[in-house]
Design a protein around this motif. Sequence first.
Motif, PDB file in Angstrom:
ATOM      1  N   ILE A 177       0.831  -1.201   0.000  1.00 10.11           N
ATOM      2  CA  ILE A 177       0.000   0.000   0.000  1.00 10.11           C
ATOM      3  C   ILE A 177       0.871   1.258   0.000  1.00 10.11           C
ATOM      4  CG2 ILE A 177      -1.667   1.303   1.397  1.00 10.11           C
ATOM      5  CD1 ILE A 177      -2.933  -1.369   2.131  1.00 10.11           C
ATOM      6  N   ALA A 178       1.995   1.196   0.710  1.00  4.33           N
ATOM      7  CA  ALA A 178       2.843   2.386   0.830  1.00  4.33           C
ATOM      8  C   ALA A 178       4.028   2.348  -0.131  1.00  4.33           C
ATOM      9  CB  ALA A 178       3.343   2.520   2.269  1.00  4.33           C
ATOM     10  N   PHE A 179       3.932   1.537  -1.179  1.00  2.00           N
ATOM     11  CA  PHE A 179       5.065   1.377  -2.094  1.00  2.00           C
ATOM     12  C   PHE A 179       5.503   2.700  -2.714  1.00  2.00           C
ATOM     13  CE2 PHE A 179       7.077   0.052  -6.145  1.00  2.00           C
ATOM     14  CZ  PHE A 179       8.014  -0.832  -5.637  1.00  2.00           C
ATOM     15  N   SER A 180       4.528   3.564  -3.018  1.00  4.32           N
ATOM     16  CA  SER A 180       4.874   4.840  -3.649  1.00  4.32           C
ATOM     17  C   SER A 180       5.746   5.682  -2.715  1.00  4.32           C
ATOM     18  CB  SER A 180       3.608   5.603  -4.003  1.00  4.32           C
ATOM     19  OG  SER A 180       2.800   5.750  -2.856  1.00  4.32           O
ATOM     20  N   LEU A 181       5.541   5.527  -1.396  1.00  7.94           N
ATOM     21  CA  LEU A 181       6.328   6.314  -0.445  1.00  7.94           C
ATOM     22  C   LEU A 181       7.763   5.798  -0.373  1.00  7.94           C
ATOM     23  CD1 LEU A 181       3.690   6.719   2.385  1.00  7.94           C
ATOM     24  CD2 LEU A 181       4.286   8.317   0.566  1.00  7.94           C
TER      25      LEU A 181
ATOM     26  N   LYS B 278      10.819   7.635   1.514  1.00  4.96           N
ATOM     27  CA  LYS B 278      10.377   7.776   2.907  1.00  4.96           C
ATOM     28  C   LYS B 278      10.807   6.569   3.757  1.00  4.96           C
ATOM     29  CE  LYS B 278       7.789  11.596   2.506  1.00  4.96           C
ATOM     30  NZ  LYS B 278       7.846  11.866   1.081  1.00  4.96           N
ATOM     31  N   GLY B 279      11.019   6.797   5.030  1.00  3.38           N
ATOM     32  CA  GLY B 279      11.452   5.737   5.942  1.00  3.38           C
ATOM     33  C   GLY B 279      10.317   4.786   6.298  1.00  3.38           C
ATOM     34  N   ALA B 280      10.695   3.624   6.865  1.00  2.00           N
ATOM     35  CA  ALA B 280       9.723   2.570   7.134  1.00  2.00           C
ATOM     36  C   ALA B 280       8.632   3.042   8.095  1.00  2.00           C
ATOM     37  CB  ALA B 280      10.428   1.345   7.699  1.00  2.00           C
ATOM     38  N   GLU B 281       9.026   3.785   9.125  1.00  3.00           N
ATOM     39  CA  GLU B 281       8.058   4.197  10.135  1.00  3.00           C
ATOM     40  C   GLU B 281       6.981   5.106   9.539  1.00  3.00           C
ATOM     41  OE1 GLU B 281       9.072   5.993  14.343  1.00  3.00           O
ATOM     42  OE2 GLU B 281      10.410   4.354  13.743  1.00  3.00           O
TER      43      GLU B 281
ATOM     44  N   ALA C 295       4.415   0.199 -10.791  1.00  4.86           N
ATOM     45  CA  ALA C 295       5.510   0.964 -10.195  1.00  4.86           C
ATOM     46  C   ALA C 295       5.699   2.296 -10.921  1.00  4.86           C
ATOM     47  CB  ALA C 295       6.802   0.153 -10.227  1.00  4.86           C
ATOM     48  N   ALA C 296       5.556   2.287 -12.248  1.00  2.00           N
ATOM     49  CA  ALA C 296       5.694   3.531 -13.008  1.00  2.00           C
ATOM     50  C   ALA C 296       4.589   4.514 -12.620  1.00  2.00           C
ATOM     51  CB  ALA C 296       5.640   3.245 -14.503  1.00  2.00           C
ATOM     52  N   MET C 297       3.396   3.962 -12.428  1.00  2.00           N
ATOM     53  CA  MET C 297       2.260   4.783 -12.021  1.00  2.00           C
ATOM     54  C   MET C 297       2.512   5.422 -10.649  1.00  2.00           C
ATOM     55  SD  MET C 297      -1.343   3.071 -11.012  1.00  2.00           S
ATOM     56  CE  MET C 297      -1.103   2.630  -9.297  1.00  2.00           C
ATOM     57  N   MET C 298       3.223   4.699  -9.769  1.00  2.00           N
ATOM     58  CA  MET C 298       3.494   5.247  -8.444  1.00  2.00           C
ATOM     59  C   MET C 298       4.738   6.118  -8.424  1.00  2.00           C
ATOM     60  SD  MET C 298       2.320   2.184  -5.928  1.00  2.00           S
ATOM     61  CE  MET C 298       2.783   0.754  -6.852  1.00  2.00           C
ATOM     62  N   GLY C 299       5.200   6.492  -9.595  1.00  2.00           N
ATOM     63  CA  GLY C 299       6.282   7.466  -9.679  1.00  2.00           C
ATOM     64  C   GLY C 299       7.672   6.859  -9.715  1.00  2.00           C
ATOM     65  N   GLY C 300       7.785   5.557 -10.010  1.00  6.32           N
ATOM     66  CA  GLY C 300       9.106   4.931 -10.024  1.00  6.32           C
ATOM     67  C   GLY C 300       9.921   5.345 -11.239  1.00  6.32           C
ATOM     68  N   ARG C 301      11.176   5.737 -11.005  1.00  8.37           N
ATOM     69  CA  ARG C 301      12.084   5.975 -12.110  1.00  8.37           C
ATOM     70  C   ARG C 301      12.698   4.644 -12.538  1.00  8.37           C
ATOM     71  NH1 ARG C 301      15.683   8.326  -9.368  1.00  8.37           N
ATOM     72  NH2 ARG C 301      14.490   8.785  -7.496  1.00  8.37           N
TER      73      ARG C 301
ATOM     74  N   ARG D 272       6.133   5.281   6.416  1.00  6.71           N
ATOM     75  CA  ARG D 272       5.312   4.530   5.460  1.00  6.71           C
ATOM     76  C   ARG D 272       4.241   3.730   6.192  1.00  6.71           C
ATOM     77  NH1 ARG D 272       8.959   0.743   2.830  1.00  6.71           N
ATOM     78  NH2 ARG D 272      10.754   1.593   3.916  1.00  6.71           N
ATOM     79  N   ARG D 273       4.671   3.107   7.283  1.00  6.06           N
ATOM     80  CA  ARG D 273       3.761   2.282   8.066  1.00  6.06           C
ATOM     81  C   ARG D 273       2.587   3.129   8.572  1.00  6.06           C
ATOM     82  NH1 ARG D 273       0.989  -0.810   9.683  1.00  6.06           N
ATOM     83  NH2 ARG D 273       1.242  -2.724  10.874  1.00  6.06           N
ATOM     84  N   ALA D 274       2.919   4.319   9.076  1.00  7.45           N
ATOM     85  CA  ALA D 274       1.887   5.197   9.630  1.00  7.45           C
ATOM     86  C   ALA D 274       0.958   5.694   8.525  1.00  7.45           C
ATOM     87  CB  ALA D 274       2.548   6.378  10.346  1.00  7.45           C
ATOM     88  N   ALA D 275       1.522   6.001   7.376  1.00  6.87           N
ATOM     89  CA  ALA D 275       0.697   6.513   6.282  1.00  6.87           C
ATOM     90  C   ALA D 275      -0.232   5.437   5.742  1.00  6.87           C
ATOM     91  CB  ALA D 275       1.596   7.051   5.160  1.00  6.87           C
ATOM     92  N   ALA D 276       0.206   4.179   5.806  1.00  5.91           N
ATOM     93  CA  ALA D 276      -0.599   3.095   5.226  1.00  5.91           C
ATOM     94  C   ALA D 276      -1.798   2.750   6.099  1.00  5.91           C
ATOM     95  CB  ALA D 276       0.273   1.856   5.013  1.00  5.91           C
TER      96      ALA D 276
END
Lengths: 261, 271
Positions: free
Chosen positions: A99-103, A108-111, B166-172, A113-117
């Motif tokens: 869920i937080a992959f974009s972060l 962004k750090g793990a903590e 991944a590209a959609m989530m902004g991955g280079r 990301r965890r909180a945002a998710a």
Amino acid sequence: MASIELKDIVKIYKDRKRGTELLSIDNVSFSVDSNEFLCLLGPSGCGKSTLLNMIAGFESATSGTVSVGGKPVLGPGADRGMVFQQATLMPWLPVWENIAFSLKLAGKGAEERRAAAQPFIDMVKLTGFENHYPAELSGGMAQRVGIARALLLNFSVILMDEPFAALDAQTKLEMQEELVAIWQRHQGTVVFVTHSVDEALVLGSQIAVMTHRPGRIRELIKLDLPRPRDSTSAEFNEYKRHILALIREESALARADAATV
Amino acid sequence: MNWLASLREQRDRLWVPVLLIVAWEIFSRSGWLPPSLLPAPSTVCRTWADWVFSIDESSQANAGRWIHDALASSVRVFVGYAIAVVSGVLLGVAIGWWRWVEKTIEPTIQMLRPVPPVSWIPLAIIWFGIANKPAIFLVFLGAFFPVLMNAIHGVKTVDRNLIRAAAMMGGREAQILRYVVLPAALPSIFAGLRIAIGSAWMLTVTAEMVAVKSGLGYVLWDSYYFLRYDLVIAAMISIGLLGFLTDWLIKLLMSRILHWQHGQTVQGRNH
Ligand SMILES: Nc1ncnc2c1ncn2[C@@H]1O[C@H](COP(=O)(O)OP(=O)(O)OP(=O)(O)O)[C@@H](O)[C@H]1O
Ligand SMILES: [Mg+2]
């Protein structure tokens, strides 16, 4: 915010090995104003996923132009998010990391990301499954992870490809309500693909009915119904009768086409 | 009664090898063959023990030198294998991902790949002399291609939609390679690593028979000249054990790293 405009879109898939061409989308033009909720309704194989892929920028049209917010689409962008027809999760990451992959990509750090998710995990009712891996989820649960992932990014355009198809009736109802609530809160443009006339009528502010393959827009219907939608009301069923008649006509045409080929 | 169950499982695993060894012992002692041609397991064990611990000089000049020989072979395997893994994975990912790399490099690789690594021995000796280097070179050759081919395959079969997501989530591009393509290719890469460790041991031993004057392969070949078949067999078993051990280590690493696959694959059924 961002409006979507499709102009004279044609999509031909070339099959190099078989040496054949497949006309998938045949001259589609329509536009969606910003903050609309468009439901795409059409038979299987008519090119709904193909259209979404072109709006997302994953595929390019053979001819015609797609623009979002007035700018032509040249590739995937941070303004458009997609919920895929198959959940498409990273199988090596637990639910919350997916869920937080974009972060993670944003460094962004793990903590953090965890909180945002967490709020999104709760929103799609996966509390308690944060550390499960995709292989340990049911199809519907995986799909909800994909939805949470797209919502976290707060895109101004969200493209959803039959996201609720694998859910049970109860969860589907809850998710539909939640989605409408989110859309009303955040505002944003939604394109939502579905097979279900009822779902389109419950969710959409507009419905585009597509023809059988090659896909064209048969009719664009603006819904004038109060929310929350009441599926027993006379107006609701008036729309439903009209759309079902269109679909019946389309499948008769499809059968006739199949018979002549 | 957990230990009882595990005891029963051990019995299931062990009774075939135990039976084979007992049959071999009886056969060797029966006098059908001269004992020097097929030494009994007990003789092999005694010689081996002397090779390891220097007990009764039954392994002559080799007494007590097992650990030295085993280390010499292991170092060659380790160095050649490590170079092959790093270069094979990097090149494999590049070939699988970028069309232009594939076009420029793939034809050369396809030409070199069918040449058996052992046929490089003469060139390896004139280039590197008689020492560690030709053995490491051969190990590298044997391990490189399985790693490379599996890495290419792993990258080419990554689900296209994962990359799109991944590209959609902004991955280079670099991020997509690091966070999506590489992990998605890992199961295939590990399959290559396990094939490669087998080749690595095979080529170390071959190189030691021909081009190096130390290691388990050298002892094996040297003992053959001195008609010490008990030592030959002890060396064979030693190589087998080390091969098994390294493969087990890779399997352990694999189950640690690929733990997310658990529950997604057939784990081996009972009956
Ligand atoms: N990558 C591709 N290569 C070749 N043909 C394709 C490709 N993607 C889709 N098609 C073809 O284009 C047509 C439309 O496919 P698409 O996936 O858009 O249908 P759909 O409307 O989403 O169907 P469904 O409701 O079953 O998901 C199909 O006939 C399909 O075979
Ligand atoms: Mg589809």
